[in-house]
Design a protein around this motif. Sequence first.
Motif, PDB file in Angstrom:
ATOM      1  N   LYS A 365      46.549  44.504  49.311  1.00  0.00           N
ATOM      2  CA  LYS A 365      45.323  44.131  50.031  1.00  0.00           C
ATOM      3  C   LYS A 365      45.397  42.707  50.575  1.00  0.00           C
ATOM      4  O   LYS A 365      44.801  42.396  51.599  1.00  0.00           O
ATOM      5  CB  LYS A 365      44.153  44.270  49.057  1.00  0.00           C
ATOM      6  CG  LYS A 365      42.773  43.958  49.604  1.00  0.00           C
ATOM      7  CD  LYS A 365      41.733  44.157  48.501  1.00  0.00           C
ATOM      8  CE  LYS A 365      40.322  43.891  48.985  1.00  0.00           C
ATOM      9  NZ  LYS A 365      39.341  44.076  47.886  1.00  0.00           N
ATOM     10  N   GLN A 366      46.111  41.840  49.878  1.00  0.00           N
ATOM     11  CA  GLN A 366      46.231  40.449  50.298  1.00  0.00           C
ATOM     12  C   GLN A 366      47.658  39.978  50.087  1.00  0.00           C
ATOM     13  O   GLN A 366      48.251  40.227  49.033  1.00  0.00           O
ATOM     14  CB  GLN A 366      45.269  39.566  49.494  1.00  0.00           C
ATOM     15  CG  GLN A 366      45.362  38.083  49.819  1.00  0.00           C
ATOM     16  CD  GLN A 366      44.375  37.265  49.012  1.00  0.00           C
ATOM     17  OE1 GLN A 366      43.179  37.471  49.105  1.00  0.00           O
ATOM     18  NE2 GLN A 366      44.872  36.350  48.209  1.00  0.00           N
ATOM     19  N   VAL A 367      48.216  39.320  51.091  1.00  0.00           N
ATOM     20  CA  VAL A 367      49.576  38.787  51.005  1.00  0.00           C
ATOM     21  C   VAL A 367      49.523  37.291  51.282  1.00  0.00           C
ATOM     22  O   VAL A 367      48.917  36.851  52.264  1.00  0.00           O
ATOM     23  CB  VAL A 367      50.519  39.466  52.018  1.00  0.00           C
ATOM     24  CG1 VAL A 367      51.919  38.837  51.954  1.00  0.00           C
ATOM     25  CG2 VAL A 367      50.601  40.962  51.763  1.00  0.00           C
ATOM     26  N   ARG A 389      48.857  23.892  52.837  1.00  0.00           N
ATOM     27  CA  ARG A 389      49.712  24.347  53.937  1.00  0.00           C
ATOM     28  C   ARG A 389      49.066  25.442  54.794  1.00  0.00           C
ATOM     29  O   ARG A 389      49.702  25.939  55.728  1.00  0.00           O
ATOM     30  CB  ARG A 389      51.048  24.866  53.374  1.00  0.00           C
ATOM     31  CG  ARG A 389      51.820  23.798  52.618  1.00  0.00           C
ATOM     32  CD  ARG A 389      53.126  24.292  52.031  1.00  0.00           C
ATOM     33  NE  ARG A 389      53.810  23.189  51.329  1.00  0.00           N
ATOM     34  CZ  ARG A 389      54.985  23.303  50.724  1.00  0.00           C
ATOM     35  NH1 ARG A 389      55.623  24.457  50.716  1.00  0.00           N
ATOM     36  NH2 ARG A 389      55.529  22.260  50.115  1.00  0.00           N
ATOM     37  N   PHE A 390      47.844  25.805  54.489  1.00  0.00           N
ATOM     38  CA  PHE A 390      47.177  26.905  55.173  1.00  0.00           C
ATOM     39  C   PHE A 390      45.938  26.417  55.901  1.00  0.00           C
ATOM     40  O   PHE A 390      45.140  25.649  55.351  1.00  0.00           O
ATOM     41  CB  PHE A 390      46.789  27.977  54.138  1.00  0.00           C
ATOM     42  CG  PHE A 390      45.835  29.022  54.657  1.00  0.00           C
ATOM     43  CD1 PHE A 390      46.289  30.087  55.414  1.00  0.00           C
ATOM     44  CD2 PHE A 390      44.468  28.946  54.384  1.00  0.00           C
ATOM     45  CE1 PHE A 390      45.408  31.055  55.887  1.00  0.00           C
ATOM     46  CE2 PHE A 390      43.588  29.898  54.849  1.00  0.00           C
ATOM     47  CZ  PHE A 390      44.061  30.960  55.608  1.00  0.00           C
ATOM     48  N   ASP A 395      46.424  30.329  60.499  1.00  0.00           N
ATOM     49  CA  ASP A 395      47.371  30.988  59.602  1.00  0.00           C
ATOM     50  C   ASP A 395      46.841  32.259  58.948  1.00  0.00           C
ATOM     51  O   ASP A 395      47.490  32.802  58.051  1.00  0.00           O
ATOM     52  CB  ASP A 395      47.796  30.006  58.506  1.00  0.00           C
ATOM     53  CG  ASP A 395      48.454  28.757  59.061  1.00  0.00           C
ATOM     54  OD1 ASP A 395      49.266  28.899  59.991  1.00  0.00           O
ATOM     55  OD2 ASP A 395      48.146  27.650  58.570  1.00  0.00           O
ATOM     56  N   LEU A 396      45.693  32.746  59.367  1.00  0.00           N
ATOM     57  CA  LEU A 396      45.077  33.925  58.758  1.00  0.00           C
ATOM     58  C   LEU A 396      45.404  35.178  59.564  1.00  0.00           C
ATOM     59  O   LEU A 396      45.328  35.179  60.788  1.00  0.00           O
ATOM     60  CB  LEU A 396      43.559  33.751  58.692  1.00  0.00           C
ATOM     61  CG  LEU A 396      42.753  34.903  58.065  1.00  0.00           C
ATOM     62  CD1 LEU A 396      43.052  35.017  56.575  1.00  0.00           C
ATOM     63  CD2 LEU A 396      41.265  34.680  58.294  1.00  0.00           C
ATOM     64  N   VAL A 397      45.779  36.242  58.858  1.00  0.00           N
ATOM     65  CA  VAL A 397      45.982  37.557  59.465  1.00  0.00           C
ATOM     66  C   VAL A 397      44.935  38.495  58.864  1.00  0.00           C
ATOM     67  O   VAL A 397      44.826  38.609  57.644  1.00  0.00           O
ATOM     68  CB  VAL A 397      47.394  38.110  59.178  1.00  0.00           C
ATOM     69  CG1 VAL A 397      47.545  39.520  59.737  1.00  0.00           C
ATOM     70  CG2 VAL A 397      48.455  37.184  59.758  1.00  0.00           C
ATOM     71  N   GLY A 435      46.159  38.436  55.247  1.00  0.00           N
ATOM     72  CA  GLY A 435      47.399  37.722  54.999  1.00  0.00           C
ATOM     73  C   GLY A 435      47.212  36.233  55.217  1.00  0.00           C
ATOM     74  O   GLY A 435      46.479  35.816  56.129  1.00  0.00           O
ATOM     75  N   LEU A 436      47.851  35.418  54.375  1.00  0.00           N
ATOM     76  CA  LEU A 436      47.763  33.966  54.479  1.00  0.00           C
ATOM     77  C   LEU A 436      49.175  33.394  54.608  1.00  0.00           C
ATOM     78  O   LEU A 436      50.018  33.603  53.719  1.00  0.00           O
ATOM     79  CB  LEU A 436      47.077  33.358  53.258  1.00  0.00           C
ATOM     80  CG  LEU A 436      45.566  33.579  53.104  1.00  0.00           C
ATOM     81  CD1 LEU A 436      45.270  34.992  52.606  1.00  0.00           C
ATOM     82  CD2 LEU A 436      44.989  32.568  52.112  1.00  0.00           C
TER      83      LEU A 436
END
Length: 477
Positions: A365-367, A389-390, A395-397, A435-436
């Motif tokens: 569900k989350q990467v 770093r995010f 940087d978010l998917v 995703g992050l």
Amino acid sequence: MTTIAPHTDLRRWLAHLADTGRLAVIREGTPLKHRLAAIAKRLDGRQAAYFPRPEGHEIPVVSGFVARRAWIAEAMGVPESQLLARYRHAAEHPLPWIEVAPGQAPCQQVVHRDRDPREVLPIPTHSEHDSGPYITAGLVIARNPETGVQNVSIHRIQVHAADRMALLVLPRHLQAFHQKAEARGQALEVAVAIGVDPLTLLASQAIAPIDRDELEIAGALHGAPLRVAKCLTNEVRVPADAEIVIEGRLMPRLREPEGPFGEFPKYYSAREQREVIRIDAITHRRNPVYHTIVPAEMEHLLLGAIPREATLLAYLQRSFPNVLDVHLSIGGVARYHLFVKIRKAHEGQPKNVICAAFGAHYDVKQVIVVDDDVDVHDPLQVEWAVATRFQASRDLVLIPGAQGSVLDPSTTVGFDFADGAPPPAHLQGLSAKMGLDATRPVVYHEHVFTKVRIPGEDEVDLAAEIDRDAKIDLGAA
């Protein structure tokens, strides 16, 4: 790869844990309803729990004997750093099993017919709202009706009648086998093996092709073919050295209520109509040991996580050789949150890795993708990478409306069906994926993204540096 002899026998593994202070023997007479699971949960990850004569039952119960990642590596005979590589090698190089002669299998030393499993076996009731006693560590073994190739998987099994058990069958290989048999109006022959060695237990969770028998992966983990025995009432082959086996048939077009049951996300799944096993026989060793897994605790989570991690790592490395490691976090119930370590070579690569990971297993569900200076097995380091770093705007998917886990209760929010009925199958587990990209830029100025470290910090031997006999004089106040 560094290896020592693996632990291929349950009783010797329990003796090893006892010899190293990792098995607690509980006082006799522990109640099977809630109390046994409560004690095992309190010991979770520190010691396995052994219950002699639970509620006066002659058969002892054990729980938690693979409740730490390091213990599983130890059972394999490898350092923890080589755990996934060893598992992956076994999955890719299975060893065909060997069948013992009739009458030679320890698991068939004692035979019961027309006996209620709730009388024969000490089956616990685990969580507060569970609908009754559940078998939680039973390896369900079935044969493909078309090819005869077996599948092995663990399912929650509600023992609700003297001759029947209802179980949750998700859309995986067992369901495919049952659907093939059901289309012909036939029952599917099955067996439930309880009390197997730690490596056979782990092999049962392999994410393998439908024509791969997980008992062959167990043999590869053992380093020698697994001994199996033909069931007394059907053609299924079971681990010959299992403690207990329930033989039966998964019935066609028969469904009975099952649940609620406390599952791995630490929530209850609803009561629904489920598939049913009709029991034909119960066999066991003389003086058997019954294994139960406390749902949603470390033994449950790790048995699911490690095979998935090995599969996910192999899948990602086929397209991205610079993927170095993966970890399914315990906070993400060892299924939903995946951390991926890469040696980044291109700014767009983390997003590609994220998309590939979602395609590798629908439960994910989350990467979070991190650099090679971050330990993906340390959630504090992963959170630090996200914190520094995010940037969400960059940087978010986000992928809405994807297939996820049907056991994730957040996927049902917003659905309203009559009388509280669950969503139909085609809507269950409808999930958003996130995703992050928590990696630093490939090129950056000076030391702006260099992780702070002190030279020699990893090599310091504190035992050699600390003077334990020295006293300090702080002088008068």
